[in-house]
Scaffold this motif. Sequence first.
Motif, mmCIF file in Angstrom:
data_model
loop_
_atom_site.group_PDB
_atom_site.id
_atom_site.type_symbol
_atom_site.label_atom_id
_atom_site.label_comp_id
_atom_site.label_asym_id
_atom_site.label_seq_id
_atom_site.Cartn_x
_atom_site.Cartn_y
_atom_site.Cartn_z
ATOM 1 N N UNK A 1 44.066 54.220 49.465
ATOM 2 C CA UNK A 1 45.429 53.698 49.555
ATOM 3 C C UNK A 1 45.755 53.316 50.992
ATOM 4 N N UNK A 2 46.480 52.205 51.155
ATOM 5 C CA UNK A 2 46.944 51.740 52.464
ATOM 6 C C UNK A 2 48.406 52.156 52.638
ATOM 7 N N UNK A 3 48.792 52.428 53.874
ATOM 8 C CA UNK A 3 50.148 52.910 54.125
ATOM 9 C C UNK A 3 50.796 52.165 55.292
ATOM 10 N N UNK A 4 52.111 52.033 55.218
ATOM 11 C CA UNK A 4 52.863 51.364 56.278
ATOM 12 C C UNK A 4 52.924 52.190 57.553
ATOM 13 N N UNK A 5 52.569 53.477 57.476
ATOM 14 C CA UNK A 5 52.606 54.342 58.659
ATOM 15 C C UNK A 5 51.279 54.368 59.421
ATOM 16 N N UNK A 6 50.433 53.330 59.226
ATOM 17 C CA UNK A 6 49.156 53.121 59.925
ATOM 18 C C UNK A 6 47.972 53.852 59.294
ATOM 19 N N UNK A 7 48.209 54.607 58.217
ATOM 20 C CA UNK A 7 47.160 55.454 57.652
ATOM 21 C C UNK A 7 46.455 54.791 56.480
ATOM 22 N N UNK A 8 45.240 55.289 56.193
ATOM 23 C CA UNK A 8 44.586 55.058 54.910
ATOM 24 C C UNK A 8 44.199 56.428 54.360
ATOM 25 N N UNK A 9 44.294 56.573 53.042
ATOM 26 C CA UNK A 9 44.029 57.862 52.415
ATOM 27 C C UNK A 9 43.048 57.702 51.258
ATOM 28 N N UNK A 10 42.283 58.769 51.012
ATOM 29 C CA UNK A 10 41.311 58.797 49.925
ATOM 30 C C UNK A 10 41.786 59.803 48.887
ATOM 31 N N UNK A 11 41.808 59.357 47.608
ATOM 32 C CA UNK A 11 42.326 60.184 46.525
ATOM 33 C C UNK A 11 41.259 60.347 45.449
ATOM 34 N N UNK A 12 41.027 61.576 45.017
ATOM 35 C CA UNK A 12 40.081 61.878 43.949
ATOM 36 C C UNK A 12 40.775 61.629 42.607
ATOM 37 N N UNK A 13 40.194 60.792 41.755
ATOM 38 C CA UNK A 13 40.843 60.448 40.486
ATOM 39 C C UNK A 13 40.765 61.583 39.471
ATOM 40 N N UNK A 14 39.774 62.470 39.606
ATOM 41 C CA UNK A 14 39.683 63.591 38.669
ATOM 42 C C UNK A 14 40.680 64.685 39.033
ATOM 43 N N UNK A 15 40.791 64.954 40.345
ATOM 44 C CA UNK A 15 41.763 65.949 40.801
ATOM 45 C C UNK A 15 43.172 65.364 40.871
ATOM 46 N N UNK A 16 43.242 64.020 40.925
ATOM 47 C CA UNK A 16 44.508 63.292 41.042
ATOM 48 C C UNK A 16 45.300 63.746 42.266
ATOM 49 N N UNK A 17 44.611 63.840 43.383
ATOM 50 C CA UNK A 17 45.292 64.211 44.623
ATOM 51 C C UNK A 17 44.529 63.660 45.824
ATOM 52 N N UNK A 18 45.215 63.632 46.958
ATOM 53 C CA UNK A 18 44.613 63.167 48.211
ATOM 54 C C UNK A 18 43.621 64.198 48.716
ATOM 55 N N UNK A 19 42.434 63.721 49.143
ATOM 56 C CA UNK A 19 41.405 64.638 49.654
ATOM 57 C C UNK A 19 41.059 64.379 51.114
ATOM 58 N N UNK A 20 41.259 63.144 51.597
ATOM 59 C CA UNK A 20 40.974 62.817 52.989
ATOM 60 C C UNK A 20 41.987 61.794 53.487
ATOM 61 N N UNK B 1 57.453 54.064 49.435
ATOM 62 C CA UNK B 1 57.519 55.283 50.239
ATOM 63 C C UNK B 1 56.152 55.850 50.576
ATOM 64 N N UNK B 2 55.094 55.218 50.086
ATOM 65 C CA UNK B 2 53.744 55.684 50.356
ATOM 66 C C UNK B 2 53.212 56.694 49.364
ATOM 67 N N UNK B 3 53.939 56.931 48.289
ATOM 68 C CA UNK B 3 53.490 57.897 47.292
ATOM 69 C C UNK B 3 52.499 57.248 46.327
ATOM 70 N N UNK B 4 51.410 57.976 46.025
ATOM 71 C CA UNK B 4 50.386 57.531 45.071
ATOM 72 C C UNK B 4 50.509 58.382 43.813
ATOM 73 N N UNK B 5 50.615 57.687 42.659
ATOM 74 C CA UNK B 5 50.839 58.372 41.384
ATOM 75 C C UNK B 5 49.730 58.010 40.411
ATOM 76 N N UNK B 6 49.259 59.008 39.656
ATOM 77 C CA UNK B 6 48.244 58.799 38.616
ATOM 78 C C UNK B 6 48.866 58.945 37.236
ATOM 79 N N UNK B 7 48.448 58.073 36.315
ATOM 80 C CA UNK B 7 48.819 58.201 34.915
ATOM 81 C C UNK B 7 47.562 58.001 34.063
ATOM 82 N N UNK B 8 47.578 58.539 32.857
ATOM 83 C CA UNK B 8 46.436 58.402 31.930
ATOM 84 C C UNK B 8 46.914 57.698 30.641
#
Length: 374
Positions: free
Chosen positions: A12-31, A364-371
Amino acid sequence: VEFIPTGNAVIACHANKAITLHDTRLEKQVLAIPTAHHDGVNVVTFLDSSVFATGSDDSTVRIWDIRRFADKSLGVLKGHKGWVKNVEVDHKSGVLFSIAFTDGVRKWNLDDLDSYQSEEIYDNLIFNIKYPVRLRISPDSSTMVISMRRSHLFVVSNFDGCSIDELWNSIPQNYPPLETDISRLSSHFKDRKKNIPCVHEIGPSSEANYRTPLSLTFHESGQYLAMRMIDVKANRLTQEISVLYKMQKEPQKYFYNVQELNPNFLNYIDEYSPHSVLDFIKEISFSSDGRIIVSPFGDKVRLFSVDHHCTPIDLFHDDRYQSTEKELKSLDFEEVAVYGGHCNGVLTCRLNSWDMCLVSGDVDGRVVFNRPRL
């Protein structure tokens, strides 16, 4: 947001200069890389199974390796003078293209990444025409499409990334493009059987009245484009819509006006954006199997298709074209499902239909998972 090629993680790309890595199985940010750029990050594009590029409002493109997800990038591509909003790779030629609204399209050689480790600024502008918005290359690398601010699609068939400079350097720097210029170029490059230019005028194109495809993506077949567009009348935004647009395999003309292209608009659906994200680009995308289009819809994500059975798009419209109808009319898309989880306007969404994982990101930079269960 973008799935990595294996599908088990999202960047995911963010307006606050960051990039984040999210695990799809855990459905959360990991790095996370908190300062991936010096300004907001707008886009992420994978170059292969592990290497990806990001574009930023700091006017640079950076190259990263997901296997070494750390603060230091593999290279920094400098040359743009404005916000980098779009990065696209031609896998066939190994060339990366980037777009900034104010200074056009630049080209980067991926085989020479080591040279981009220096602080040098590169003069690699190849398309200096005003107001490019998005650039896309078809999955088979045969077609390039650039959307323009005022109702134009610039289409290059028989696309060849290695020699595209010759075409761009031949185009006068006027906007909108003139029919006489495109005619001359089309004739010349048609003889050479590559990089044949064509302009599609998809709406009124005056200064006060125009249609802008702010987001576009190719269907896996390469025959269709999904576009999310705004209609402006008397300098006021009047409508936001998503459409399915049929590409022409062998363009017979060099310049098509909107009346000639009306049959190319196959499906429509009205979109919605709350005031908080009215000025933001909302990214549209196809599901990984090509059956469903995924689009931000206020603080939700909407899934729609050509019918409620989610029939493959190419099969559905191939059957229509082989029917006895003399004149095909545009159809409404069928809404399949709507998913929430956000508190503010959604800007981007992707659906991995093989694992039925829907991921979306909001302002707002929030990443959401749905199934989804379809």
